[in-house]
Motif scaffolding. Structure first.
Motif, PDB file in Angstrom:
ATOM      1  N   ALA A 268      -8.454 -35.685  61.919  1.00 36.06           N
ATOM      2  CA  ALA A 268      -8.813 -34.765  60.837  1.00 36.06           C
ATOM      3  C   ALA A 268      -8.018 -35.040  59.569  1.00 36.06           C
ATOM      4  N   GLY A 269      -7.207 -36.122  59.580  1.00 31.52           N
ATOM      5  CA  GLY A 269      -6.422 -36.465  58.403  1.00 31.52           C
ATOM      6  C   GLY A 269      -5.150 -35.657  58.248  1.00 31.52           C
ATOM      7  N   GLY A 270      -4.695 -35.019  59.310  1.00 39.95           N
ATOM      8  CA  GLY A 270      -3.494 -34.195  59.223  1.00 39.95           C
ATOM      9  C   GLY A 270      -2.438 -34.626  60.204  1.00 39.95           C
TER      10      GLY A 270
ATOM     11  N   GLN B  52      -0.125 -23.968  77.112  1.00 37.06           N
ATOM     12  CA  GLN B  52      -1.434 -23.406  76.773  1.00 37.06           C
ATOM     13  C   GLN B  52      -1.337 -22.467  75.583  1.00 37.06           C
ATOM     14  N   ALA B  53      -0.268 -21.659  75.521  1.00 38.17           N
ATOM     15  CA  ALA B  53      -0.093 -20.741  74.386  1.00 38.17           C
ATOM     16  C   ALA B  53       0.063 -21.523  73.087  1.00 38.17           C
ATOM     17  N   LEU B  54       0.867 -22.577  73.096  1.00 36.09           N
ATOM     18  CA  LEU B  54       1.060 -23.378  71.876  1.00 36.09           C
ATOM     19  C   LEU B  54      -0.216 -24.131  71.501  1.00 36.09           C
ATOM     20  N   ILE B  55      -0.963 -24.616  72.497  1.00 35.13           N
ATOM     21  CA  ILE B  55      -2.228 -25.294  72.207  1.00 35.13           C
ATOM     22  C   ILE B  55      -3.209 -24.349  71.532  1.00 35.13           C
ATOM     23  N   ASN B  56      -3.285 -23.095  72.018  1.00 39.48           N
ATOM     24  CA  ASN B  56      -4.186 -22.120  71.397  1.00 39.48           C
ATOM     25  C   ASN B  56      -3.792 -21.842  69.946  1.00 39.48           C
ATOM     26  N   LEU B  57      -2.494 -21.699  69.684  1.00 35.80           N
ATOM     27  CA  LEU B  57      -2.046 -21.438  68.315  1.00 35.80           C
ATOM     28  C   LEU B  57      -2.361 -22.616  67.400  1.00 35.80           C
ATOM     29  N   LEU B  58      -2.121 -23.838  67.864  1.00 43.21           N
ATOM     30  CA  LEU B  58      -2.390 -25.017  67.040  1.00 43.21           C
ATOM     31  C   LEU B  58      -3.886 -25.245  66.866  1.00 43.21           C
ATOM     32  N   LYS B  59      -4.682 -24.905  67.871  1.00 39.35           N
ATOM     33  CA  LYS B  59      -6.134 -25.004  67.741  1.00 39.35           C
ATOM     34  C   LYS B  59      -6.644 -24.039  66.678  1.00 39.35           C
ATOM     35  N   ASN B  60      -6.135 -22.818  66.685  1.00 45.69           N
ATOM     36  CA  ASN B  60      -6.519 -21.853  65.651  1.00 45.69           C
ATOM     37  C   ASN B  60      -6.110 -22.343  64.270  1.00 45.69           C
ATOM     38  N   ALA B  61      -4.912 -22.941  64.177  1.00 46.37           N
ATOM     39  CA  ALA B  61      -4.446 -23.443  62.883  1.00 46.37           C
ATOM     40  C   ALA B  61      -5.362 -24.547  62.376  1.00 46.37           C
ATOM     41  N   ALA B  62      -5.741 -25.490  63.258  1.00 48.16           N
ATOM     42  CA  ALA B  62      -6.612 -26.596  62.832  1.00 48.16           C
ATOM     43  C   ALA B  62      -7.968 -26.089  62.383  1.00 48.16           C
ATOM     44  N   GLU B  63      -8.502 -25.054  63.050  1.00 50.33           N
ATOM     45  CA  GLU B  63      -9.810 -24.520  62.677  1.00 50.33           C
ATOM     46  C   GLU B  63      -9.759 -23.700  61.394  1.00 50.33           C
ATOM     47  N   ALA B  64      -8.591 -23.121  61.089  1.00 47.96           N
ATOM     48  CA  ALA B  64      -8.486 -22.269  59.895  1.00 47.96           C
ATOM     49  C   ALA B  64      -8.287 -23.061  58.623  1.00 47.96           C
TER      50      ALA B  64
ATOM     51  N   THR C  43      -9.210 -25.622  55.955  1.00 51.90           N
ATOM     52  CA  THR C  43     -10.382 -26.335  55.435  1.00 51.90           C
ATOM     53  C   THR C  43     -10.103 -26.782  54.008  1.00 51.90           C
ATOM     54  N   GLY C  44     -10.721 -27.890  53.630  1.00 47.33           N
ATOM     55  CA  GLY C  44     -10.606 -28.364  52.257  1.00 47.33           C
ATOM     56  C   GLY C  44      -9.350 -29.151  51.971  1.00 47.33           C
ATOM     57  N   LYS C  45      -8.477 -29.382  52.945  1.00 49.67           N
ATOM     58  CA  LYS C  45      -7.270 -30.180  52.730  1.00 49.67           C
ATOM     59  C   LYS C  45      -6.771 -30.676  54.077  1.00 49.67           C
ATOM     60  N   SER C  46      -5.819 -31.567  54.032  1.00 46.73           N
ATOM     61  CA  SER C  46      -5.284 -32.136  55.267  1.00 46.73           C
ATOM     62  C   SER C  46      -4.491 -31.078  56.027  1.00 46.73           C
ATOM     63  N   PRO C  47      -4.843 -30.826  57.287  1.00 48.18           N
ATOM     64  CA  PRO C  47      -4.121 -29.795  58.047  1.00 48.18           C
ATOM     65  C   PRO C  47      -2.728 -30.265  58.454  1.00 48.18           C
ATOM     66  N   GLU C  48      -1.778 -29.380  58.321  1.00 53.51           N
ATOM     67  CA  GLU C  48      -0.409 -29.666  58.729  1.00 53.51           C
ATOM     68  C   GLU C  48       0.148 -28.448  59.474  1.00 53.51           C
ATOM     69  N   ALA C  49       0.916 -28.724  60.511  1.00 49.27           N
ATOM     70  CA  ALA C  49       1.526 -27.649  61.296  1.00 49.27           C
ATOM     71  C   ALA C  49       2.901 -28.093  61.758  1.00 49.27           C
ATOM     72  N   GLN C  50       3.782 -27.125  61.932  1.00 52.51           N
ATOM     73  CA  GLN C  50       5.139 -27.392  62.405  1.00 52.51           C
ATOM     74  C   GLN C  50       5.438 -26.463  63.578  1.00 52.51           C
ATOM     75  N   VAL C  51       6.024 -27.020  64.619  1.00 50.95           N
ATOM     76  CA  VAL C  51       6.465 -26.253  65.781  1.00 50.95           C
ATOM     77  C   VAL C  51       7.960 -26.515  65.942  1.00 50.95           C
ATOM     78  N   SER C  52       8.762 -25.467  65.842  1.00 51.64           N
ATOM     79  CA  SER C  52      10.221 -25.614  65.939  1.00 51.64           C
ATOM     80  C   SER C  52      10.768 -24.633  66.956  1.00 51.64           C
ATOM     81  N   ALA C  53      11.834 -25.046  67.622  1.00 51.47           N
ATOM     82  CA  ALA C  53      12.487 -24.201  68.624  1.00 51.47           C
ATOM     83  C   ALA C  53      13.982 -24.198  68.370  1.00 51.47           C
TER      84      ALA C  53
END
Length: 411
Positions: free
Chosen positions: A290-292, A314-326, A328-338
């Motif tokens: 998806a270019g991100g 599974q919980a983190l996959i669901n959160l990142l899936k929602n982020a990727a779907e939300a 639009t119009g630019k390269s998706p980026e996400a950060q997961v930190s612990a």
């Protein structure tokens, strides 16, 4: 009592005799006669000995005062220990206690124990002054459920207030107990039971409908030669629509059934860096397509946690899936930190560069069946909350410092 009076009288008489002999010796000193002076000295031995005996016999009565002082010291030590014990219990009480000046209306608010100071410390209440104003507005004698903003989102607490007077000053004592986790657990149980009942009843009705529609389609094919073509076509279309909709509803209800059948967590010691590496290998191709990109970080690298690794993934996959779907119009980026937060608790933060969640909808995003997507079923975030709570944690939607959504998982 009589002997004590006699001893005191003897001591006084001995002192008087010594004083008389001293005066006599002084008078004889004008016309020195050694024999008379020596005689006075010898005579002084008798009252001096008598005085010493009287004082010695009176001396044993003094320990009474010493014992009294010792008893007073024991009482003082016991009272000091009691005060220290009470202060220790107050300091470590699991309920936050605050003192509010004035019997009613605004007044200065001061924390009284460690739990209260932790609520006002950085990392918990995002606006401590607002919390103090909220407490000062509480009337004595009432119990109320209040909400306050924290870095992990809005939390609720039960506040009870009592009036008292200390050293002539009227004040209030406020006890505050955060109950967000308990309320969420009860809400999850209620939703789980509701979903379980609904899916059970709906499936009981849909299953025979789907079965009968398939049977009717078969019977129609067998009796097709004896029916007019238009009637045969209409019946076939109607039965096919019923069969398809029934099968679709069975699949739809089955997806919600997963909310009420979350398996029991099987916690084990997990190295977060290894878990994040597995997620990175699993998700990175989709984000790159998806270019991100999605980045993972752990601080320190040796950070471990007792948790069910499959459910956390599974919980983190669901959160990142929602982020990727939300996004639009630019390269998706996400950060997961612990990292470890205050109190030694594990905090996992998931953030993205998307549009974020509107303020008016933030309180409902974890509710089952609620979705802002046209084709959404409202399962993803509800499942995240179920999985996190099953492992003894909490999940909050937190206000992002910049744009985008920001979720915080705390264990």
């Amino acid at each position: 009592m009589a002997s004590e009076r006699a001893l005191k009288f003897g001591a006084a008489a001995s002192v008087a005799a010594l004083m008389a002999l001293t005066a006599a010796a002084d008078m004889l000193a004008v016309t020195p006669e050694p024999r008379r002076i020596v005689l006075c000295c010898l005579l002084a031995v008798i009252p001096a000995a008598t005085l010493w005996q009287c004082l010695r016999r009176l001396a044993p009565r003094m320990p009474r005062m010493e014992r009294s002082d010792s008893a007073f010291e024991v009482r003082s030590s016991a009272e000091a220990d009691t005060i220290l014990n009470l202060e220790a219990r107050l300091e470590h009480a699991p309920i936050a206690l605050f003192r509010i000046q004035n019997a009613s209306g605004p007044g200065a608010v001061a924390p009284l124990n460690a739990s209260a100071r932790r609520l006002l410390a950085p990392g918990r209440a995002s606006a401590p002054q607002d919390m103090q104003l909220l407490l000062a507005a509480q009337a004595a004698g009432q119990r109320q459920l209040v909400s306050f903003d924290t870095e992990r989102g809005v939390e609720r607490a039960l506040v009870a207030v009592a009036a008292l007077t200390m050293q002539g000053s009227a004040q209030r004592l406020a006890a505050m107990m955060p109950v967000e986790s308990e309320l969420e657990a009860e809400a999850l149980n209620a939703w789980r039971e509701l979903v379980q009942v609904l899916t059970h009843e709906i499936m009981n009705s849909l299953t025979p409908v789907a079965s009968l529609s398939r049977t009717a389609c078969g019977l129609l094919e067998e009796a097709g030669a004896g029916l007019p073509a238009d009637i045969h076509a209409d019946l076939g279309t109607a039965l096919d629509a019923i069969s398809r909709r029934a099968a679709s509803l069975v699949d739809f209800v089955g997806s919600y059934r997963s909310l009420s059948t979350v398996p029991q967590a099987q916690p084990q010691r997990v190295l977060l860096e290894e878990l994040f590496e597995r997620l990175n290998m699993l998700l990175m191709p989709q984000w790159q397509a998806a270019g991100g990109r999605v980045t993972f970080s752990v601080e320190p690298a040796s950070l471990e946690v007792m948790i069910d690794p499959g459910q956390l993934e599974q919980a983190l996959i669901n959160l990142l899936k929602n982020a990727a779907e939300a996004i639009t119009g630019k390269s998706p980026e996400a950060q997961v930190s612990a990292r470890l937060s205050r109190g030694g608790r594990l905090r996992i933060e998931v953030s993205d560069n998307g549009p974020g969640v509107p303020e008016a909808l933030a309180a409902h995003i974890f509710t089952p069946f609620f979705s802002t997507k046209k084709q959404g079923r409202g399962i993803g975030l509800a499942m995240v909350r179920h999985l996190v709570h099953a492992n003894g944690g909490t999940v909050r939607y937190a206000r992002s410092i910049s744009s985008g959504a920001r979720f915080m998982l705390t264990f």
